[in-house]
Scaffold this motif. Structure first.
Motif, PDB file in Angstrom:
ATOM      1  N   GLY A  37      93.928  78.775 -28.226  1.00 43.65           N
ATOM      2  CA  GLY A  37      92.558  79.277 -28.157  1.00 43.65           C
ATOM      3  C   GLY A  37      92.094  79.982 -29.420  1.00 43.65           C
ATOM      4  N   LYS A  40      91.644  76.471 -33.688  1.00 40.40           N
ATOM      5  CA  LYS A  40      92.139  75.425 -34.595  1.00 40.40           C
ATOM      6  C   LYS A  40      91.407  74.093 -34.362  1.00 40.40           C
ATOM      7  N   SER A  41      91.369  73.669 -33.091  1.00 43.03           N
ATOM      8  CA  SER A  41      90.739  72.372 -32.803  1.00 43.03           C
ATOM      9  C   SER A  41      89.253  72.408 -33.142  1.00 43.03           C
ATOM     10  N   THR A  42      88.601  73.519 -32.840  1.00 41.56           N
ATOM     11  CA  THR A  42      87.166  73.632 -33.141  1.00 41.56           C
ATOM     12  C   THR A  42      86.944  73.505 -34.646  1.00 41.56           C
TER      13      THR A  42
END
Ligand SMILES: Nc1ncnc2c1ncn2[C@@H]1O[C@H](COP(=O)(O)OP(=O)(O)OP(=O)(O)O)[C@@H](O)[C@H]1O
Length: 340
Positions: A37, A40-42
């Protein structure tokens, strides 16, 4: 090269990515680390133009993703292994991608060979194992022979053989002079793979450092001493110039790895020792200390056992690399229950 400047993403009240500025350089593997959360992915989605920043900017080889002509020639990414049309044969999936990006069909055979999927090229990915799905995703990332590769948690759920394969592949890609940017929430994995580290917590940049600097700063050695006469022991050690801090349960922690000298000193002073043990803090522990206050949810030892939102950092200012961890050591503070 990937360059982020003040990159920020807000989802309603949630600040998922908070003013990130850093560069990812060619020729090395850069690890993108942060707890679950952390954002990183964002961040990776914004690099690829799949999400638009609330503010700030990201450039790939000096351009926004949507300004790149034939983007697969510049950047290839593995975001979600299962983001493949399960009913289309592996080869056809890649052929479709190749066709829409002006890539010659013969390249499909080459990338299938590179990832070891030639034998199953005619099979549908819905029957693939997780590892085969990862390989197909990587084949797609490699299609355009890009200079930049980005992998989001590529080893998640893989067996040791799969993990070793991905590690070796990334090392080869970096040694060819490409930019390799790989996310993980595991310090231990990054320690084996990355040469440079970017660490984030709750969307904020916590560290941007080489792995060797991280190891030098955080592979901390000390000797733990337990004695029935801790005060006299402390006086003796302080007089000899040792740096001390308080460990758990009344132990004394002495900086360095001088166990023999400490034992001799204790003997000379006729001090009884109950413990004299060299310790080394692991990189994983250092990473956890650094990100402890930025973890979105902590396992809570309370009666409900339900995850609790983390408290905001006591000092919102961005800490220097490893500073918090070193301060705790120097100040003799033990671990808090929040970190456990
Ligand atoms: N589309 C969205 N709408 C609302 N909140 C989102 C959205 N996408 C992500 N978030 C929130 O933004 C924060 C960052 O999420 P993100 O997936 O980027 O983290 P991460 O570091 O990749 O985590 P993980 O390691 O678990 O994949 C999380 O709090 C997440 O719940």
């Amino acid at each position: 090269m990937i360059e982020l400047r003040g990159l920020t993403k807000r989802y309603g009240e949630k600040l998922a990515v908070d003013d990130l500025t850093f560069a990812v350089r060619p020729g090395i593997i850069t690890g993108f680390l942060g707890p679950n959360g952390a954002g990183k992915s964002t961040t990776m989605r914004m690099i690829l133009g799949l999400d638009s920043p609330t503010s700030g900017d990201v450039h790939i080889d000096g351009k926004h993703y949507d300004q790149l002509q034939e983007p697969l020639h510049h950047i290839g990414a593995l975001l979600e292994a299962k983001g493949v049309h399960g009913g289309r044969r592996a080869r056809d999936h890649l052929l479709c991608l190749a066709q829409s990006n002006g890539i010659p069909p013969r390249r499909v055979g080459e990338v299938l060979e590179m990832v070891g999927l030639s034998a199953v090229a005619g099979k549908r990915p819905k029957g693939f194992s997780l590892g085969m799905g990862q390989r197909l995703g990587i084949a797609a990332a490699l299609l355009g022979d890009p200079d930049i590769l980005m992998f989001d948690e590529p080893v998640n759920g893989l067996d040791p053989e799969g993990i070793h394969w991905i590690r070796t592949l990334m090392q080869r890609l970096a040694s060819e002079g490409r930019t390799v940017f790989v996310s993980s929430h595991l310090m231990s994995e990054m320690a084996l793979t990355a040469e440079h580290l970017v660490v984030i917590g709750q969307g904020k940049l916590l560290a941007d450092t080489s792995m060797s600097a991280f190891i030098a700063e955080n592979s901390h050695t000390y000797v733990r001493i337990r004695t029935p006469e801790p005060e006299r022991m402390r006086d003796v050690l302080t007089a000899q110039g040792f740096r001390l801090s308080a460990g758990e349960g009344g132990a004394i922690e002495v900086e360095g790895d001088n166990a023999e000298r400490l034992g001799e000193l204790a003997a000379a002073e006729r001090l009884v020792l109950h413990e004299l043990s060299p310790q080394r803090a692991s990189l994983e522990e250092a990473f956890m200390q650094l990100t402890a206050q930025a973890v979105e949810y902590h396992a809570h030892a309370g009666p409900e056992g339900a995850p609790q939102p983390a408290q905001p950092p006591a000092q919102p200012a961005q800490p220097a690399w490893g500073e918090e961890w070193n301060q705790r050591r120097a100040g003799g503070q033990g671990r808090t229950s929040e970190e456990d």
